[in-house]
Design a protein around this motif. Sequence first.
Motif, PDB file in Angstrom:
ATOM      1  N   VAL A 111       0.363  -1.080  -0.055  1.00 49.03           N
ATOM      2  CA  VAL A 111      -0.070  -0.101   0.080  1.00 49.03           C
ATOM      3  C   VAL A 111       0.794   1.237  -0.100  1.00 49.03           C
ATOM      4  O   VAL A 111       1.793   0.698   0.659  1.00 49.03           O
ATOM      5  N   THR A 112       0.035   2.428  -0.410  1.00 47.02           N
ATOM      6  CA  THR A 112       0.375   3.753  -1.000  1.00 47.02           C
ATOM      7  C   THR A 112       0.158   4.608   0.718  1.00 47.02           C
ATOM      8  O   THR A 112      -0.484   4.527   1.002  1.00 47.02           O
ATOM      9  N   PRO A 113       1.067   4.938   1.899  1.00 46.24           N
ATOM     10  CA  PRO A 113       0.935   5.133   2.942  1.00 46.24           C
ATOM     11  C   PRO A 113       0.228   6.950   2.809  1.00 46.24           C
ATOM     12  O   PRO A 113       1.408   7.749   2.165  1.00 46.24           O
ATOM     13  N   PHE A 114      -0.987   7.418   2.995  1.00 49.35           N
ATOM     14  CA  PHE A 114      -0.840   8.913   2.683  1.00 49.35           C
ATOM     15  C   PHE A 114      -0.712  10.082   4.262  1.00 49.35           C
ATOM     16  O   PHE A 114      -1.503   9.297   4.865  1.00 49.35           O
ATOM     17  N   LYS A 115      -0.512  11.329   4.115  1.00 49.79           N
ATOM     18  CA  LYS A 115      -0.867  12.012   5.299  1.00 49.79           C
ATOM     19  C   LYS A 115      -2.479  12.389   5.148  1.00 49.79           C
ATOM     20  O   LYS A 115      -2.749  12.710   3.772  1.00 49.79           O
ATOM     21  N   GLN A 116      -2.749  12.973   6.170  1.00 48.51           N
ATOM     22  CA  GLN A 116      -3.534  14.100   6.429  1.00 48.51           C
ATOM     23  C   GLN A 116      -3.919  15.111   5.067  1.00 48.51           C
ATOM     24  O   GLN A 116      -5.113  15.447   4.337  1.00 48.51           O
ATOM     25  N   ASP A 117      -3.284  16.082   4.650  1.00 47.29           N
ATOM     26  CA  ASP A 117      -2.863  16.067   3.821  1.00 47.29           C
ATOM     27  C   ASP A 117      -2.453  15.488   1.719  1.00 47.29           C
ATOM     28  O   ASP A 117      -2.736  16.318   0.907  1.00 47.29           O
ATOM     29  N   LEU A 118      -2.848  14.554   2.184  1.00 52.39           N
ATOM     30  CA  LEU A 118      -2.693  13.573   1.142  1.00 52.39           C
ATOM     31  C   LEU A 118      -1.293  13.646   0.654  1.00 52.39           C
ATOM     32  O   LEU A 118      -1.381  12.910  -0.292  1.00 52.39           O
ATOM     33  N   ILE A 137      -5.965   6.643   5.374  1.00 54.57           N
ATOM     34  CA  ILE A 137      -5.896   8.006   4.024  1.00 54.57           C
ATOM     35  C   ILE A 137      -6.549   7.564   2.640  1.00 54.57           C
ATOM     36  O   ILE A 137      -5.537   6.327   2.557  1.00 54.57           O
ATOM     37  N   TYR A 138      -7.396   7.386   2.030  1.00 49.51           N
ATOM     38  CA  TYR A 138      -7.243   6.784   0.173  1.00 49.51           C
ATOM     39  C   TYR A 138      -6.927   8.246   0.129  1.00 49.51           C
ATOM     40  O   TYR A 138      -8.198   9.625   0.228  1.00 49.51           O
ATOM     41  N   ARG A 139      -6.799   7.942  -1.454  1.00 47.58           N
ATOM     42  CA  ARG A 139      -7.267   9.244  -3.271  1.00 47.58           C
ATOM     43  C   ARG A 139      -8.742   9.226  -3.343  1.00 47.58           C
ATOM     44  O   ARG A 139      -8.298   7.908  -3.996  1.00 47.58           O
ATOM     45  N   LEU A 140      -8.963  10.360  -3.402  1.00 51.97           N
ATOM     46  CA  LEU A 140     -10.462   9.851  -4.695  1.00 51.97           C
ATOM     47  C   LEU A 140      -9.949   9.489  -5.768  1.00 51.97           C
ATOM     48  O   LEU A 140      -8.613   9.247  -6.303  1.00 51.97           O
ATOM     49  N   PRO A 141     -10.235   8.512  -6.620  1.00 55.33           N
ATOM     50  CA  PRO A 141     -11.772   8.000  -5.964  1.00 55.33           C
ATOM     51  C   PRO A 141     -12.207   6.971  -4.902  1.00 55.33           C
ATOM     52  O   PRO A 141     -13.880   6.859  -5.400  1.00 55.33           O
ATOM     53  N   LEU A 142     -11.163   6.493  -4.565  1.00 52.27           N
ATOM     54  CA  LEU A 142     -11.284   5.229  -3.382  1.00 52.27           C
ATOM     55  C   LEU A 142     -12.304   6.306  -2.293  1.00 52.27           C
ATOM     56  O   LEU A 142     -10.916   7.198  -1.677  1.00 52.27           O
ATOM     57  N   VAL A 143     -12.809   6.185  -1.371  1.00 50.16           N
ATOM     58  CA  VAL A 143     -13.453   6.031  -0.203  1.00 50.16           C
ATOM     59  C   VAL A 143     -13.787   5.220   1.102  1.00 50.16           C
ATOM     60  O   VAL A 143     -13.076   4.243   0.506  1.00 50.16           O
ATOM     61  N   ALA A 144     -13.603   5.858   1.491  1.00 49.21           N
ATOM     62  CA  ALA A 144     -13.523   5.338   3.578  1.00 49.21           C
ATOM     63  C   ALA A 144     -14.569   3.668   3.651  1.00 49.21           C
ATOM     64  O   ALA A 144     -15.275   4.077   2.414  1.00 49.21           O
ATOM     65  N   LEU A 145     -14.398   2.488   4.165  1.00 50.95           N
ATOM     66  CA  LEU A 145     -14.894   1.840   4.022  1.00 50.95           C
ATOM     67  C   LEU A 145     -16.331   1.880   4.955  1.00 50.95           C
ATOM     68  O   LEU A 145     -16.706   2.888   5.638  1.00 50.95           O
ATOM     69  N   GLN A 146     -17.817   1.118   4.133  1.00 50.85           N
ATOM     70  CA  GLN A 146     -18.848   1.657   5.153  1.00 50.85           C
ATOM     71  C   GLN A 146     -18.765   0.600   6.400  1.00 50.85           C
ATOM     72  O   GLN A 146     -18.069   0.192   6.588  1.00 50.85           O
ATOM     73  N   GLU A 147     -20.095   1.366   7.109  1.00 48.14           N
ATOM     74  CA  GLU A 147     -19.619   1.191   8.783  1.00 48.14           C
ATOM     75  C   GLU A 147     -20.023  -1.020   9.162  1.00 48.14           C
ATOM     76  O   GLU A 147     -18.906  -0.979   9.643  1.00 48.14           O
ATOM     77  N   GLU A 148     -20.469  -0.707   8.323  1.00 50.48           N
ATOM     78  CA  GLU A 148     -20.873  -2.065   8.284  1.00 50.48           C
ATOM     79  C   GLU A 148     -19.441  -3.155   8.344  1.00 50.48           C
ATOM     80  O   GLU A 148     -18.948  -4.350   8.552  1.00 50.48           O
ATOM     81  N   ASN A 149     -18.925  -2.850   6.851  1.00 52.79           N
ATOM     82  CA  ASN A 149     -17.910  -4.225   6.335  1.00 52.79           C
ATOM     83  C   ASN A 149     -17.008  -3.463   7.522  1.00 52.79           C
ATOM     84  O   ASN A 149     -15.793  -5.034   7.683  1.00 52.79           O
TER      85      ASN A 149
END
Length: 297
Positions: free
Chosen positions: A14-21, A270-282
């Motif tokens: 994976v590529t780790p990102f900071k809050q500022d992407l 942290i993800y870069r769009l178009p990826l977003v965080a998992l849904q809560e149930e997942n």
Amino acid sequence: MSKRKITGSAVALVTPFKQDLSVDKEALRRLVQFHIAAGTDIVIPCGTTGESPTLTAGEQTEIIEIVREEAGNKILVAAGAGTNATDNAVTLAKNAEKAGAQALLSVAPYYNKPSQEGFYQHYSHIAAAVSIPIIVYNVPGRTGSNMTAQTILRLANDFENIAAVKEASDNMSQIIELLALRPQSFSVLTGEDPLILPFMALGGDGVISVAANQVPGEIKQLVTLMREGNLEEARTINNRLRRLFSLNFIESNPVPVKYSLSLMGMIEEIYRLPLVALQEENKEQVKEELRSLGLVN
């Protein structure tokens, strides 16, 4: 060209990102050390699990340089360097080699749906442009088209530095054909964690693994046990990790695995769009499985 055969347990990093992407360089170094300590054979930055479509050319170079510096001679660095325009793929490959990559993972052209001759010409241009080993990456589920065994074998026979294929499909008849007819120096790796056991039972050389981000030691152990023919112990590990393999694709890769690594304290979520965080149930399902595996409290 290095004659080291590309085998064993490879991590699609994976590529780790900071809050500022921006790229989190400290976390990236920690991840490489994590894999060295676990005995991972090959680390692959800047692949699709590394969110390569969202990385700039400068970021690709910087990530490879950091990973190579941190890896030293302890772990092979095979960098992702592919796209669906051949001239651009050649440029990425040259840049990766210049940045210190010891091998390349080059994805088959996606969306364009080239003919088999088009696939062949694409890789022939890349092979002519660099001297380091190339891993052809066949992933029909993402690219929209399949490179046939005949095309892959033609490339393996015609170019010395086309050294391996990452076959990321469950097309067992194609896998069997590749394993039966390949040149002796050519490696066939699976890109599917759930298939490590049957794939290696057929004579495969290892895996380029997503789950190795979370459980690198156990993936290495599974590969080693299969190489040694210890099917009983390999089955035990495979059964233990079976649900994790599945949950890593409950939503688009690498979202579940990056969430896992954030819970494990390795990276920020942290993800870069178009990826977003998992849904809560997942998220709950992933967290529960990580707890059952003893990876988080």
